[in-house]
Design an enzyme around this catalytic site. Structure first.
Site, PDB file in Angstrom:
ATOM      1  N   CYS A   2       0.816  -1.197   0.000  1.00  0.00           N
ATOM      2  CA  CYS A   2       0.000   0.000   0.000  1.00  0.00           C
ATOM      3  C   CYS A   2       0.855   1.254   0.000  1.00  0.00           C
ATOM      4  O   CYS A   2       2.083   1.193  -0.004  1.00  0.00           O
ATOM      5  CB  CYS A   2      -0.917   0.012   1.229  1.00  0.00           C
ATOM      6  N   LEU A  19      -3.414  -1.902  -1.895  1.00  0.00           N
ATOM      7  CA  LEU A  19      -3.240  -3.028  -2.811  1.00  0.00           C
ATOM      8  C   LEU A  19      -3.681  -4.261  -2.039  1.00  0.00           C
ATOM      9  O   LEU A  19      -3.023  -4.682  -1.086  1.00  0.00           O
ATOM     10  CB  LEU A  19      -1.776  -3.162  -3.252  1.00  0.00           C
ATOM     11  N   SER A  20      -4.808  -4.821  -2.411  1.00  0.00           N
ATOM     12  CA  SER A  20      -5.418  -5.907  -1.633  1.00  0.00           C
ATOM     13  C   SER A  20      -4.656  -7.208  -1.844  1.00  0.00           C
ATOM     14  O   SER A  20      -4.527  -7.679  -2.984  1.00  0.00           O
ATOM     15  CB  SER A  20      -6.877  -6.081  -2.027  1.00  0.00           C
ATOM     16  N   ILE A  21      -4.186  -7.797  -0.744  1.00  0.00           N
ATOM     17  CA  ILE A  21      -3.418  -9.040  -0.798  1.00  0.00           C
ATOM     18  C   ILE A  21      -4.071 -10.120   0.074  1.00  0.00           C
ATOM     19  O   ILE A  21      -4.214 -11.261  -0.335  1.00  0.00           O
ATOM     20  CB  ILE A  21      -1.964  -8.817  -0.328  1.00  0.00           C
ATOM     21  N   ILE A  22      -4.435  -9.759   1.297  1.00  0.00           N
ATOM     22  CA  ILE A  22      -5.070 -10.682   2.244  1.00  0.00           C
ATOM     23  C   ILE A  22      -6.400 -10.080   2.685  1.00  0.00           C
ATOM     24  O   ILE A  22      -6.453  -8.901   3.047  1.00  0.00           O
ATOM     25  CB  ILE A  22      -4.164 -10.944   3.460  1.00  0.00           C
ATOM     26  N   ASN A  31       1.356  -0.021   5.540  1.00  0.00           N
ATOM     27  CA  ASN A  31       1.913  -0.480   4.264  1.00  0.00           C
ATOM     28  C   ASN A  31       2.816  -1.666   4.551  1.00  0.00           C
ATOM     29  O   ASN A  31       3.788  -1.538   5.306  1.00  0.00           O
ATOM     30  CB  ASN A  31       2.721   0.653   3.612  1.00  0.00           C
ATOM     31  N   GLY A  32       2.521  -2.830   3.970  1.00  0.00           N
ATOM     32  CA  GLY A  32       3.410  -3.969   4.149  1.00  0.00           C
ATOM     33  C   GLY A  32       2.674  -5.261   4.414  1.00  0.00           C
ATOM     34  O   GLY A  32       1.480  -5.403   4.133  1.00  0.00           O
ATOM     35  N   GLY A  82      15.077 -12.957  -4.427  1.00  0.00           N
ATOM     36  CA  GLY A  82      16.234 -13.445  -3.685  1.00  0.00           C
ATOM     37  C   GLY A  82      17.073 -12.368  -3.032  1.00  0.00           C
ATOM     38  O   GLY A  82      18.212 -12.635  -2.648  1.00  0.00           O
TER      39      GLY A  82
END
Length: 631
Positions: free
Chosen positions: A2, A50-53, A75-76, A364
């Site tokens: 976000c 930003l929808s993630i969960i 954010n995170g 990575g």
């Protein structure tokens, strides 16, 4: 992932909800799925999601605690939020959503600032206590997520994920900090806590800021990597097995998402290791992305293809080349300040490629800084060995004899002797910078040179170097890079280029437990002779082919020298040679000399020209009247 922003109303008395909306909208690329604002008599908060969960509206922010006392913009990702939630539920805390954001609220209500030590993740958040009228700003341990703030004295403070949000406030000026120009030319980025603008600072990784309305903010550190703690293992095999298990765990918890997930794949050890672990548990083929170049000296796609075939991934590639100038012109609007790591170009493209099919990508990042993967480490170890074993009288004689010679061997001998004659910290500073003091002085315009009189950019390196003064050479190099180069360059690049495409990037090798594990290892298990990342390679000895584990590190390099003789010539001439906007920053004659010598192949100045062109593009975007509201 976000974007967040906000201000104390004392900072900008004329600001209102429309101001908050503008602060949010200019970072909409960080969170295009939802947005919201909160405004009371003391503070304003903005969020873009930003929808993630938990993709439902229950996850939207600003989010309030159950009793309405606390409000947060976050954010995170918090990777251990399910464990924390279960613990809180056992203690009677009710939850309305499935988000990690709500877990932070409940944890803070219980533990206050001490909650930070319990969070395993990447984060930057602002939490407002409506009852105590106290604002908390916090940033994750490693510095994965950015947080900038403007302070104008007392409690007059504003904050944001990106500088462009702060610039929406009329009180925030755009006056350039002259010493930041010197920092930038030295490091190719501007080290924290400084930014290019006077009055705007970066909150350092592992730090928090507390501000009670009516008082000045207080900044404190809540975490630092400790190399003095030494764990004990029966031997290398046991340590390697434990490391593999830990990285497996950190990868697994980063695969929790309610949206499609994939991985960046370069074909190097670090990204290949992450893909190997993902493939082991993924229900279907892992979606992988790689970037290549037509110039085969810089192209790693054959190695990435080998790993993609081995683990049967759903693999995609993109070759950088088309409309290079167009891409280069875009970059400054996302960095907000001069930034000259040229690998931002392939990172931009691999993020765009990934976003076509996924919303989250694992990467990575962190393997080199944790386990000693850079070529510069072995070079500096060799220099230190010479420093300790060869008398200074002989080194001075060798430096004098080899000075001015064009032959490769004598030039290397001269560099070795000169580096061995100076202090180890100063030598590492020179290793980490890209222009010497004489060239810097020639490049700076007279007013900037005068403003930088007596200023030494080495302080950004040496303050970390000296903080672990009793450690060995390997430890001091790794600690310094973990505190400076990693958060100042690598993580900035990945965050901005991924967020430009609304893509979240997660880095299992930067789990703080992995960082602390690596710090507890003896240095001989990181670099052994010329073998870098020794124990990390040993840990993945059965998962990855020897050809991948043992090949020379390539890095995300780009063909700068050829670009400045072909593709970028028109843009360079327009901005560096024909314009006058930069006359107050750089010496015009020196710019012309560098461009001419490079075009005529008298010297290779690709890196320096890239830094100057990047500065010019930033200057045009942010200083010469282009409004950030259009970004």
């Amino acid at each position: 992932m976000c974007g967040i922003a906000g201000y104390m109303r004392s900072c900008s008395p004329g600001a209102d909800e429309d101001t908050l909306r503008r602060m949010g909208e200019v970072i909409r690329h960080r969170g295009p799925d939802a947005g919201g604002e909160y405004l009371d008599d003391t503070v304003g908060l903005a969020h873009r999601r930003l929808s993630i969960i938990d993709l439902s509206p229950l996850g939207n922010q600003p989010m309030f605690s159950g009793d309405g006392r606390y409000v947060i913009v976050f954010n995170g990702e918090i990777y251990n939020f399910l464990d924390l939630r279960a613990e809180l539920e056992r203690q009677g805390y009710p939850f309305r959503s499935r988000t990690d954001t709500e877990v932070i609220l409940a944890l803070y209500a219980r533990d206050g600032v001490a909650c930070l030590a319990q969070l395993n993740g990447m984060f930057a958040f602002a939490l407002w206590d409506r009852e105590e009228r106290t604002l908390l700003l916090a940033r994750d341990r490693i510095g994965k997520k950015p947080l900038y703030y403007f302070h104008a004295g007392a409690d007059r403070l504003a904050f944001a994920s990106e500088i462009k949000s702060l610039l929406q406030l009329p009180e925030v000026g755009r006056e350039i900090e002259p010493t930041a120009i010197a920092d930038y030319l030295k490091y190719l980025y501007i080290p924290a806590p400084k930014t290019i603008f006077k009055g705007i600072s970066k909150l350092l990784p592992g730090h928090y800021l507390v501000l009670k309305a009516g008082t000045a903010p207080q900044v404190a550190e809540y975490w630092d990597v400790d190399f003095s703690r030494r764990a004990v293992w029966a031997g290398e095999e046991e340590a390697a097995a434990e490391l593999l298990d830990l990285i497996d765990q950190s990868t697994a918890c980063r695969m929790i998402a309610d949206v499609p997930l994939g991985a960046f794949l370069s074909g190097g050890v670090d990204s290949s290791a992450i893909v190997a672990l993902m493939a082991k548990t993924s229900a279907g083929p892992v979606k992988t992305c790689s970037i290549g170049f037509a110039d085969k000296r810089h192209d790693e796609t054959p190695y990435a293809r080998e790993i993609a075939t081995m683990f049967r991934t759903d693999h995609a590639e993109y070759v950088v080349g088309d409309d290079l100038a167009g891409t280069v012109t875009l970059l400054p609007r996302y960095f907000d300040e001069p930034f000259a790591d040229s690998s931002a170009v392939p990172t931009f493209h691999v993020s765009r490629l990934a976003r076509r099919t996924v919303t989250v990508a694992l990467a990575g990042d962190g393997g080199d800084e944790n386990f000693g993967g850079y070529e510069k480490y072995t070079t500096d170890l060799l220099v230190d060995q010479v420093r300790r074993s060869v008398p200074a009288l002989l080194l001075r004689a060798l430096a004098a004899f080899s000075s001015g010679h064009a032959g490769t061997l004598l030039r290397k001998a001269n560099s070795l002797a000169r580096s061995a004659l100076i202090d180890a910290g100063d030598a590492f500073y020179r290793t980490n910078t890209f222009i010497d003091d004489e060239e810097l002085q020639r490049l700076l315009a007279a007013p900037v040179r005068a403003a930088c009189s007596g200023y030494d950019p080495a302080g950004h390196t040496l303050r970390h170097w000296e903080r672990v003064r009793d450690a060995d050479q390997v430890t001091r190099m790794l600690y310094t890079d973990l505190k400076s180069y990693l958060p100042g360059d690598i993580l900035v690049k990945v965050d901005r280029m991924s967020m430009a495409h609304s893509l979240e990037v997660r880095a299992p090798l930067l789990d703080y437990r992995v960082v602390e594990f690596a710090a507890a290892l003896p240095s001989r298990w990181k670099i052994r002779g010329g073998d870098k990342k020794y124990l990390l390679k040993k840990a993945f000895g059965r998962q990855l082919p020897a050809g991948i584990l043992n090949r020379r590190k390539h890095g995300f390099t780009v063909p700068l020298d050829s670009w400045f003789r072909r593709e970028l010539v028109p843009l360079t001439e327009e901005l560096l040679l024909n314009g006058t906007a930069l006359d107050g920053c750089f010496a015009v004659n020196e710019l012309r000399r560098l461009c001419h010598d490079h075009r005529e192949q008298r010297s290779n100045h690709g890196t320096l020209l890239w830094s100057l062109l990047s500065f010019a593009l930033w200057h045009r975007e942010y200083v010469e009247g282009v409004s950030c509201s259009t970004i």
